[in-house]
Design a protein around this motif. Structure first.
Motif, PDB file in Angstrom:
ATOM      1  N   THR A   4      36.412  50.810  27.316  1.00 34.53           N
ATOM      2  CA  THR A   4      36.390  49.521  27.725  1.00 34.53           C
ATOM      3  C   THR A   4      37.502  48.867  27.913  1.00 34.53           C
ATOM      4  OG1 THR A   4      37.436  50.207  24.504  1.00 34.53           O
ATOM      5  CG2 THR A   4      37.951  47.498  25.415  1.00 34.53           C
ATOM      6  N   VAL A   5      37.801  47.041  28.295  1.00 28.82           N
ATOM      7  CA  VAL A   5      38.196  47.105  29.651  1.00 28.82           C
ATOM      8  C   VAL A   5      38.886  45.804  28.717  1.00 28.82           C
ATOM      9  CG1 VAL A   5      37.944  45.507  31.459  1.00 28.82           C
ATOM     10  CG2 VAL A   5      36.442  47.171  31.156  1.00 28.82           C
ATOM     11  N   LYS A   6      40.192  45.293  28.835  1.00 33.06           N
ATOM     12  CA  LYS A   6      41.311  44.259  28.541  1.00 33.06           C
ATOM     13  C   LYS A   6      40.441  43.159  29.423  1.00 33.06           C
ATOM     14  CE  LYS A   6      43.518  44.334  24.480  1.00 33.06           C
ATOM     15  NZ  LYS A   6      43.175  44.650  24.032  1.00 33.06           N
ATOM     16  N   LEU A   7      40.743  42.186  28.432  1.00 32.64           N
ATOM     17  CA  LEU A   7      40.812  40.812  29.605  1.00 32.64           C
ATOM     18  C   LEU A   7      41.578  39.576  29.315  1.00 32.64           C
ATOM     19  CD1 LEU A   7      36.598  40.343  30.862  1.00 32.64           C
ATOM     20  CD2 LEU A   7      38.736  41.604  32.371  1.00 32.64           C
ATOM     21  N   ALA A   8      41.638  38.857  29.756  1.00 27.19           N
ATOM     22  CA  ALA A   8      42.760  37.714  29.328  1.00 27.19           C
ATOM     23  C   ALA A   8      41.123  36.693  29.219  1.00 27.19           C
ATOM     24  CB  ALA A   8      43.346  36.910  30.704  1.00 27.19           C
ATOM     25  N   PHE A   9      41.798  35.975  27.854  1.00 23.71           N
ATOM     26  CA  PHE A   9      40.738  34.762  27.668  1.00 23.71           C
ATOM     27  C   PHE A   9      41.297  33.766  27.385  1.00 23.71           C
ATOM     28  CE2 PHE A   9      38.005  32.439  24.114  1.00 23.71           C
ATOM     29  CZ  PHE A   9      37.028  31.840  25.116  1.00 23.71           C
ATOM     30  N   GLN A  10      41.302  32.551  28.155  1.00 21.36           N
ATOM     31  CA  GLN A  10      41.470  31.099  27.895  1.00 21.36           C
ATOM     32  C   GLN A  10      40.766  29.837  27.106  1.00 21.36           C
ATOM     33  OE1 GLN A  10      42.812  31.542  31.831  1.00 21.36           O
ATOM     34  NE2 GLN A  10      44.125  30.371  31.467  1.00 21.36           N
ATOM     35  N   SER A  11      40.963  30.012  25.326  1.00 20.88           N
ATOM     36  CA  SER A  11      39.761  29.491  25.264  1.00 20.88           C
ATOM     37  C   SER A  11      39.902  27.718  25.020  1.00 20.88           C
ATOM     38  CB  SER A  11      39.953  29.463  23.661  1.00 20.88           C
ATOM     39  OG  SER A  11      41.412  28.899  22.915  1.00 20.88           O
ATOM     40  N   GLU A  12      40.630  27.114  26.000  1.00 25.42           N
ATOM     41  CA  GLU A  12      40.622  25.373  25.855  1.00 25.42           C
ATOM     42  C   GLU A  12      40.023  25.443  27.428  1.00 25.42           C
ATOM     43  OE1 GLU A  12      44.710  26.956  27.857  1.00 25.42           O
ATOM     44  OE2 GLU A  12      43.411  27.567  26.561  1.00 25.42           O
ATOM     45  N   PHE A  13      39.082  26.732  28.843  1.00 22.84           N
ATOM     46  CA  PHE A  13      38.874  26.524  29.380  1.00 22.84           C
ATOM     47  C   PHE A  13      37.436  27.413  29.240  1.00 22.84           C
ATOM     48  CE2 PHE A  13      43.181  26.076  31.343  1.00 22.84           C
ATOM     49  CZ  PHE A  13      43.672  24.951  31.047  1.00 22.84           C
ATOM     50  N   THR A  14      37.221  28.174  28.059  1.00 22.97           N
ATOM     51  CA  THR A  14      36.360  29.102  28.022  1.00 22.97           C
ATOM     52  C   THR A  14      36.292  30.402  29.348  1.00 22.97           C
ATOM     53  OG1 THR A  14      34.750  27.126  29.117  1.00 22.97           O
ATOM     54  CG2 THR A  14      34.965  27.006  26.616  1.00 22.97           C
ATOM     55  N   ARG A  15      37.230  30.389  29.616  1.00 20.01           N
ATOM     56  CA  ARG A  15      37.171  31.098  30.881  1.00 20.01           C
ATOM     57  C   ARG A  15      38.354  33.058  30.770  1.00 20.01           C
ATOM     58  NH1 ARG A  15      41.054  29.204  35.722  1.00 20.01           N
ATOM     59  NH2 ARG A  15      42.835  29.416  34.446  1.00 20.01           N
ATOM     60  N   PHE A  16      37.318  33.833  31.273  1.00 12.05           N
ATOM     61  CA  PHE A  16      37.364  35.029  31.046  1.00 12.05           C
ATOM     62  C   PHE A  16      38.522  35.715  32.738  1.00 12.05           C
ATOM     63  CE2 PHE A  16      34.712  35.236  27.326  1.00 12.05           C
ATOM     64  CZ  PHE A  16      35.193  36.143  26.702  1.00 12.05           C
ATOM     65  N   ALA A  17      38.996  36.149  32.881  1.00 13.06           N
ATOM     66  CA  ALA A  17      39.515  37.037  33.998  1.00 13.06           C
ATOM     67  C   ALA A  17      40.588  37.785  33.624  1.00 13.06           C
ATOM     68  CB  ALA A  17      40.455  35.318  34.369  1.00 13.06           C
ATOM     69  N   ASP A  18      40.988  39.024  34.967  1.00 15.61           N
ATOM     70  CA  ASP A  18      41.485  39.775  34.633  1.00 15.61           C
ATOM     71  C   ASP A  18      42.805  39.440  33.725  1.00 15.61           C
ATOM     72  OD1 ASP A  18      39.603  41.810  36.392  1.00 15.61           O
ATOM     73  OD2 ASP A  18      39.494  40.483  37.414  1.00 15.61           O
ATOM     74  N   LEU A  19      43.856  40.108  33.852  1.00 16.25           N
ATOM     75  CA  LEU A  19      44.920  39.737  33.552  1.00 16.25           C
ATOM     76  C   LEU A  19      46.144  40.190  34.036  1.00 16.25           C
ATOM     77  CD1 LEU A  19      44.932  42.619  30.290  1.00 16.25           C
ATOM     78  CD2 LEU A  19      44.827  40.404  29.886  1.00 16.25           C
ATOM     79  N   ALA A  20      46.839  39.332  34.340  1.00 21.01           N
ATOM     80  CA  ALA A  20      48.417  39.008  35.502  1.00 21.01           C
ATOM     81  C   ALA A  20      48.684  39.862  35.407  1.00 21.01           C
ATOM     82  CB  ALA A  20      49.145  37.302  34.933  1.00 21.01           C
ATOM     83  N   ASP A  21      48.995  41.510  34.324  1.00 18.21           N
ATOM     84  CA  ASP A  21      49.802  42.334  34.289  1.00 18.21           C
ATOM     85  C   ASP A  21      49.112  43.046  34.430  1.00 18.21           C
ATOM     86  OD1 ASP A  21      51.730  44.121  35.143  1.00 18.21           O
ATOM     87  OD2 ASP A  21      52.241  43.933  32.793  1.00 18.21           O
ATOM     88  N   PRO A  22      48.260  44.208  35.813  1.00 19.64           N
ATOM     89  CA  PRO A  22      47.468  45.046  35.168  1.00 19.64           C
ATOM     90  C   PRO A  22      47.988  46.170  34.591  1.00 19.64           C
ATOM     91  CG  PRO A  22      48.175  44.804  37.836  1.00 19.64           C
ATOM     92  CD  PRO A  22      49.109  44.072  36.727  1.00 19.64           C
ATOM     93  N   SER A  23      49.476  46.762  34.607  1.00 18.93           N
ATOM     94  CA  SER A  23      49.772  47.475  33.336  1.00 18.93           C
ATOM     95  C   SER A  23      49.621  47.536  32.079  1.00 18.93           C
ATOM     96  CB  SER A  23      50.933  47.988  33.410  1.00 18.93           C
ATOM     97  OG  SER A  23      51.454  46.428  33.017  1.00 18.93           O
ATOM     98  N   PHE A  24      48.747  45.957  31.774  1.00 15.71           N
ATOM     99  CA  PHE A  24      48.275  46.082  30.207  1.00 15.71           C
ATOM    100  C   PHE A  24      46.969  46.565  29.922  1.00 15.71           C
ATOM    101  CE2 PHE A  24      47.320  42.450  27.157  1.00 15.71           C
ATOM    102  CZ  PHE A  24      48.274  43.464  26.127  1.00 15.71           C
TER     103      PHE A  24
END
Length: 498
Positions: free
Chosen positions: A472-492
């Motif tokens: 499993t890879v955990k990503l950040a998701f900004q629903s208002e922009f429909t955007r997936f991205a790497d998490l800002a804090d890599p330790s997470f």
């Protein structure tokens, strides 16, 4: 009337003119003579030349029999071959036995055998082109009821593309040292490519590190329940690849992607405008709902204009035809590769496609035909194909909503044909829907803690991967922009190895 007939007769040629199909009987004779004198000549051409490629029927038979004898470990010469050929057949004034002896006597050096073989093969390709052209004209004049013009176009494109791909002298077994050299070349390309990946980068680093990028000829299934964001992830990846495109001119004049790639996107669910709106929202960080309503200020509008100008140069091509068949999709993908190039193909989504078989087939058979066709197309075009898929409702009936391979709708063929299966899972979606109605409810505080924990995150579950680990890879998701991205804090970032 008689005068008109006389004029026509005067214009008409005395003898009909016709063109003979391209051939070179002398080259065929020289090749067969070289084989009869030294059987090693056969192995110089056997990888690409087959009996059907020779023009003269007797030459086809001689080449076929000689090949059979040589592969048995015996010697093929005029004496051993003649017993397998029709003795009563004549070649001019000669018998077949005399003709074989003449071929061997007048044979040239076997050094030229491969050149003769290639000349014969090229002429066979030209004859095949003529056949395709004649079939196209004849069918167009007298079309059967079950072949509309669009079907004929698709069939002709398929035959032409097969001829283009098969009309090469490569193929067959490779020496191991050649395979090693190719592997080293691939490693060198990966070293030079941004991110050091063997495949094409998705633009999401944590996903690339797990998959090594998108590998050529792989069928990648991206699945999820409605609302999970599978289309958003697909558009994110497609745009990232197209925006990173950097071409490199090859010695033969063609252009090959050094970074990124040319992307073809089949949007069976959304229109091209809706897809473009999503991508613009992602790039400008202006909410897609505001863009649709026109609820934007001057600064936001300037962002949209600047973004649209930049996006015009991006090699991302969208086909919004609904209910497209696997045959139509394949034909259009071949055309795109021929005209513009193609490095990645995205299909949104499998269940909206139709098979190319009879309409009375059940849905499982139809999905099997579609996924098998997509896998074959990926190998044929040598590009990764990302195919989106729906999940069955069985997910909703479980306490644990995380999807499994068995949740794929008509899952047998999809799971079997896929090289990689990715599931998009957003716990935020389910937690949000379970919000207690009364803020005074003691459970509301527990709900808020849980919601804050999962808000803005998404899991991409790698449930199957032929060439790498699952997890499993955990990503950040900004629903208002429909955007997936790497998490800002890599330790997470979580990696759950299996």
């Amino acid at each position: 009337m008689n005068e008109a007939a006389r004029k026509i007769a005067a214009i008409a040629p005395a003898e009909p003119h016709y063109r003979e199909a391209p051939n070179n009987i002398e080259a065929e004779q020289a090749l067969l003579g070289a084989i009869l004198v030294n059987n090693d000549a056969y192995y110089r051409v056997s990888d690409f030349l087959k009996p059907i490629h020779l023009y003269e029927p007797l030459h086809r038979k001689i080449f076929e029999v000689a090949g059979d004898i040589i592969r048995m470990g015996k010697t093929a010469n005029p004496v051993t071959i003649k017993t397998f050929l029709p003795a009563e057949e004549k070649v001019g004034d000669m018998t077949v036995a005399q003709y074989l002896a003449r071929l061997a006597t007048e044979a040239v050096s076997i050094i030229n055998a491969e050149d003769y073989g290639r000349a014969i093969y090229d002429l066979a390709l030209r004859r095949a082109l003529i056949t395709i052209g004649e079939d196209m004209v004849n069918i167009a004049y007298d079309a059967p009821l079950d072949m509309p013009p669009q079907t004929q176009i698709e069939d002709t494109e398929r035959r032409l593309f097969e001829l283009a791909e098969n009309g090469r002298y490569d193929g067959g077994f490779q020496a191991f040292n050649d395979a090693v050299a190719l592997a080293i070349d691939m490693a060198a390309v990966a070293k030079e490519r941004d991110g050091g990946l063997s495949g094409i980068s998705t633009g999401i680093h944590s996903l690339d590190s797990k998959m090594g990028g998108l590998q050529r000829s792989d069928l990648i299934i991206l699945a999820g329940r409605p609302g999970m964001g599978k289309t958003s992830l697909a558009t994110n990846i497609a745009y990232n690849i197209a925006a990173a495109y950097e071409g490199e001119v090859q010695p033969d004049g063609s252009t090959k992607a050094k970074n990124g790639g040319v992307v073809g996107f089949y949007s069976l669910e959304m229109s091209s405008e809706q897809l473009a709106t999503r991508i613009i929202s992602e790039q400008t960080e202006v909410s897609s709902s505001k863009i649709r309503r026109g609820d934007i200020n001057d600064a936001d509008f300037e962002k949209l204009v600047a973004c649209s100008m930049m996006m015009q140069k991006v090699p991302l091509y969208i086909d919004q035809t609904g209910g497209i068949s696997i045959a139509q999709l394949s034909a259009r993908a071949r055309r795109l590769k021929r005209q513009r190039g193609l490095d990645v193909l995205v299909v949104d989504y499998v269940q909206l496609m139709t098979g190319s078989g009879k309409s009375n087939e059940n849905r499982v058979q139809e999905i099997t035909q579609i996924t098998t066709g997509l896998k074959a197309l990926g190998k044929e075009l040598n590009v990764p194909i990302i195919a989106l898929s729906q999940l069955s409702r069985a997910v909703e009936s479980r306490d644990d909503k995380r999807p499994q391979l068995s949740d794929l709708r008509e899952s047998g063929s999809i799971e079997q044909d896929a090289d990689v299966v990715l599931f998009v899972f957003r716990e935020e979606y389910y937690v949000k829907n379970s919000e207690p109605r009364d803020p005074a409810d003691p459970k509301y505080a527990e709900w808020e803690v849980l919601f804050d924990k999962v808000k803005g995150s998404a899991d991409v579950i790698i449930a199957k991967q032929r060439h790498g680990p699952t997890g499993t890879v955990k990503l950040a998701f900004q629903s208002e922009f429909t955007r997936f991205a790497d998490l800002a804090d890599p330790s997470f970032t979580q990696y759950e190895e299996h």
